[in-house]
Every structure is written in C-alpha cells, then in structure tokens.
Design a protein around this motif. Structure first.
Motif, short mmCIF file in Angstrom:
data_model
loop_
_atom_site.label_atom_id
_atom_site.label_comp_id
_atom_site.label_asym_id
_atom_site.label_seq_id
_atom_site.Cartn_x
_atom_site.Cartn_y
_atom_site.Cartn_z
N ILE A 1 44.18 21.18 6.83
CA ILE A 1 45.33 22.05 6.52
C ILE A 1 46.29 21.94 7.71
CG2 ILE A 1 46.57 22.92 5.61
CD1 ILE A 1 44.67 21.80 3.17
N GLY A 2 45.29 22.89 8.42
CA GLY A 2 46.21 23.51 9.37
C GLY A 2 46.20 22.68 11.31
N ARG A 3 45.54 22.14 11.05
CA ARG A 3 45.63 21.16 12.17
C ARG A 3 47.41 19.53 11.88
NH1 ARG A 3 42.66 18.69 16.07
NH2 ARG A 3 40.81 19.82 15.58
N LEU A 4 47.35 20.00 10.89
CA LEU A 4 48.43 18.92 10.41
C LEU A 4 49.50 20.13 10.38
CD1 LEU A 4 46.81 17.33 6.69
CD2 LEU A 4 47.81 15.94 8.89
N LEU A 5 49.75 20.93 9.85
CA LEU A 5 50.59 22.08 10.20
C LEU A 5 51.04 22.68 11.30
CD1 LEU A 5 49.69 24.82 7.50
CD2 LEU A 5 52.26 22.75 7.47
N ILE A 6 49.88 22.84 12.45
CA ILE A 6 50.15 22.34 13.91
C ILE A 6 51.01 21.15 14.60
CG2 ILE A 6 48.94 22.56 15.92
CD1 ILE A 6 49.28 25.82 14.98
N LYS A 7 50.40 19.98 14.04
CA LYS A 7 50.32 18.68 14.19
C LYS A 7 52.19 19.18 14.21
CE LYS A 7 49.97 14.04 14.22
NZ LYS A 7 49.07 12.96 14.41
N ARG B 1 57.21 23.27 25.01
CA ARG B 1 55.83 24.10 25.09
C ARG B 1 55.97 25.10 23.24
NH1 ARG B 1 54.14 28.50 29.57
NH2 ARG B 1 52.91 29.23 28.60
N LEU B 2 54.59 24.75 23.11
CA LEU B 2 53.97 25.72 21.45
C LEU B 2 53.33 26.72 21.82
CD1 LEU B 2 54.75 25.81 19.04
CD2 LEU B 2 52.86 24.25 18.53
N GLU B 3 53.94 28.40 21.89
CA GLU B 3 53.09 29.33 21.92
C GLU B 3 52.97 30.16 20.89
OE1 GLU B 3 54.74 30.73 25.39
OE2 GLU B 3 55.84 32.29 24.29
N GLY C 1 40.57 32.28 14.86
CA GLY C 1 42.32 31.85 14.46
C GLY C 1 42.19 31.57 16.26
N GLY C 2 41.66 32.40 17.26
CA GLY C 2 41.82 31.77 18.43
C GLY C 2 41.10 31.20 19.02
N ALA C 3 39.69 30.29 17.96
CA ALA C 3 38.87 29.38 18.80
C ALA C 3 39.75 28.39 17.70
CB ALA C 3 37.23 29.11 17.58
N PHE C 4 40.49 28.37 16.97
CA PHE C 4 40.76 27.24 15.88
C PHE C 4 41.77 26.68 16.56
CE2 PHE C 4 44.87 26.13 13.31
CZ PHE C 4 44.07 24.77 12.95
N LEU C 5 43.07 27.34 17.92
CA LEU C 5 43.79 26.99 18.48
C LEU C 5 43.70 26.84 19.54
CD1 LEU C 5 46.40 29.88 18.03
CD2 LEU C 5 46.62 28.04 16.95
N ALA C 6 42.23 27.09 19.85
CA ALA C 6 41.82 26.33 21.65
C ALA C 6 41.46 24.85 21.24
CB ALA C 6 41.39 26.97 22.03
N ALA C 7 40.84 25.20 20.04
CA ALA C 7 40.71 23.45 19.48
C ALA C 7 41.32 22.66 18.96
CB ALA C 7 39.66 23.51 18.04
N LEU C 8 42.78 22.76 19.02
CA LEU C 8 43.69 21.93 19.56
C LEU C 8 44.50 21.81 20.86
CD1 LEU C 8 45.36 23.29 15.70
CD2 LEU C 8 43.84 20.52 16.44
N GLY C 9 44.06 22.60 21.65
CA GLY C 9 44.60 22.06 23.42
C GLY C 9 45.26 23.49 23.83
N PHE C 10 45.63 24.43 22.38
CA PHE C 10 46.15 26.10 23.42
C PHE C 10 45.09 26.92 24.29
CE2 PHE C 10 48.38 24.66 19.22
CZ PHE C 10 49.19 25.54 19.56
N ASN D 1 49.06 35.10 25.26
CA ASN D 1 49.93 34.07 24.52
C ASN D 1 48.76 33.39 24.22
OD1 ASN D 1 52.27 35.63 22.73
ND2 ASN D 1 53.46 35.55 24.40
N LEU D 2 49.40 32.29 24.18
CA LEU D 2 47.82 31.01 23.83
C LEU D 2 49.49 29.88 23.95
CD1 LEU D 2 44.87 31.09 21.41
CD2 LEU D 2 44.76 31.54 24.15
N ALA D 3 49.23 28.98 24.79
CA ALA D 3 50.55 27.23 24.53
C ALA D 3 49.87 26.80 24.89
CB ALA D 3 51.73 28.39 25.55
N ARG D 4 50.44 26.05 24.50
CA ARG D 4 49.98 24.12 24.98
C ARG D 4 51.39 23.37 24.53
NH1 ARG D 4 48.00 20.33 19.46
NH2 ARG D 4 50.04 19.07 19.38
N PRO D 5 51.12 22.55 25.70
CA PRO D 5 52.33 21.46 26.06
C PRO D 5 52.78 20.98 25.23
CG PRO D 5 50.63 20.75 26.97
CD PRO D 5 50.27 21.57 26.79
N LEU D 6 53.91 20.40 25.10
CA LEU D 6 54.57 19.65 23.78
C LEU D 6 54.85 18.58 23.80
CD1 LEU D 6 56.90 21.71 21.93
CD2 LEU D 6 54.68 21.13 20.86
N ARG D 7 54.81 18.12 25.69
CA ARG D 7 55.20 16.33 25.74
C ARG D 7 54.09 16.03 26.94
NH1 ARG D 7 60.39 14.71 24.20
NH2 ARG D 7 61.38 17.11 23.93
N LYS D 8 53.22 15.23 26.77
CA LYS D 8 53.11 14.08 28.00
C LYS D 8 53.22 14.65 29.24
CE LYS D 8 50.57 11.02 24.21
NZ LYS D 8 50.30 11.88 22.84
#
Length: 149
Positions: free
Chosen positions: A93-99, A112-114, A122-131, A137-144
């Motif tokens: 569910i967390g993965r679906l919400l982030i998506k 960019r999503l921070e 929490g940090g491990a979860f976000l890291a597993a999603l590409g943050f 903060n942790l961040a991940r790009p939103l565009r390829k």
C-alpha cells in the motif's frame, strides 16, 4: 488526480468524510483534520490521496505539496505525510501511495519528489523505492533521464 483500484485497494483524492479515518491513522482529532483537509483541498499546490480497503475505510494516506525552488527549473514536490495502517503494512500500500503521489506531482509539473529522511524502516522503505540522500532529505527524480536530459 490519481485514482483507481489496484490489488483490491482503491486510490483516490481524500474527501471531507475521510477526516475521522485520517485522524485515527495520523493522530489528532477529526475536527482538526477536517479543517486541514479543507485547506489542502483549496490549495492548488497540494494533494491528499487515500487508499481504502474493501470496506471503504482509509488504510493509508499520502499528502504532498509542491513549490518553486531556486535550485531547480521546475517545482519540487514534497511528501508531507505518509502513513499506512499497522495491520495493512507490507502489503504494497505504501508503494502504491508513493506511486500515486509521484503521478500527481508529475501532473503538477514537478520533476523531483522529496521526503524527510526517515530513520529505520521508513528510510529503508524510501530507499527501496529509489529515494537517495539529498541534503537532509531523501529525493528521487520523477522523470526518466531520457525525458529532457
């Protein structure tokens, strides 16, 4: 706004009627939550999305806001709240919400999503999603990368 059903979970924009469920999930009182939901619904630079289970109860939520920044050409999106009911964790569910949150941020023109750098799970979860770490903060790009270099 991102909506739809996936894995028996409905993803949609939060409604005023969700205030009590959100207060139970995030803490606080329903009346205060209703006021905050109303304020965010009026703000074009924010979104609150919920995941509901088979009975319609809120089992997860993500809140985001976006803003221009001096360090980027496009607005930056920030996860301001993310929660999944304890009994529903580890079900994707967390993965679906982030998506869904990332989709809403992209639709708002963000690239960019921070999220606050969480500790432990929490940090491990976000890291597993590409943050990845981005300052405090942790961040991940939103565009390829192929989209606009």
């Amino acid at each position: 706004m991102a909506t739809g059903t996936r894995y028996g979970v409905d993803l949609r924009a939060a409604l005023p009627a969700d205030a009590a469920d959100l207060a139970a999930l995030l803490g606080g009182e329903a009346r205060g939550m209703a006021g905050r939901l109303e304020a965010m619904a009026r703000d074009p630079a924010s979104a609150v999305l919920v995941a509901t289970g088979w009975n319609g109860a809120v089992i997860g939520a993500i809140a985001l806001s976006w803003h221009p920044a001096l360090t980027a050409d496009r607005p930056l999106a920030r996860v301001t709240a993310l929660a999944v009911a304890a009994e529903e964790r580890r079900n994707g569910i967390g993965r679906l919400l982030i998506k869904a949150g990332a989709q809403a941020a992209r639709a708002a023109g963000c690239d960019r999503l921070e999220a606050a750098a969480g500790e432990g799970e929490g940090g491990a979860f976000l890291a597993a999603l590409g943050f990845v770490p981005a300052g405090a903060n942790l961040a991940r790009p939103l565009r390829k990368r192929s989209e606009g270099g």
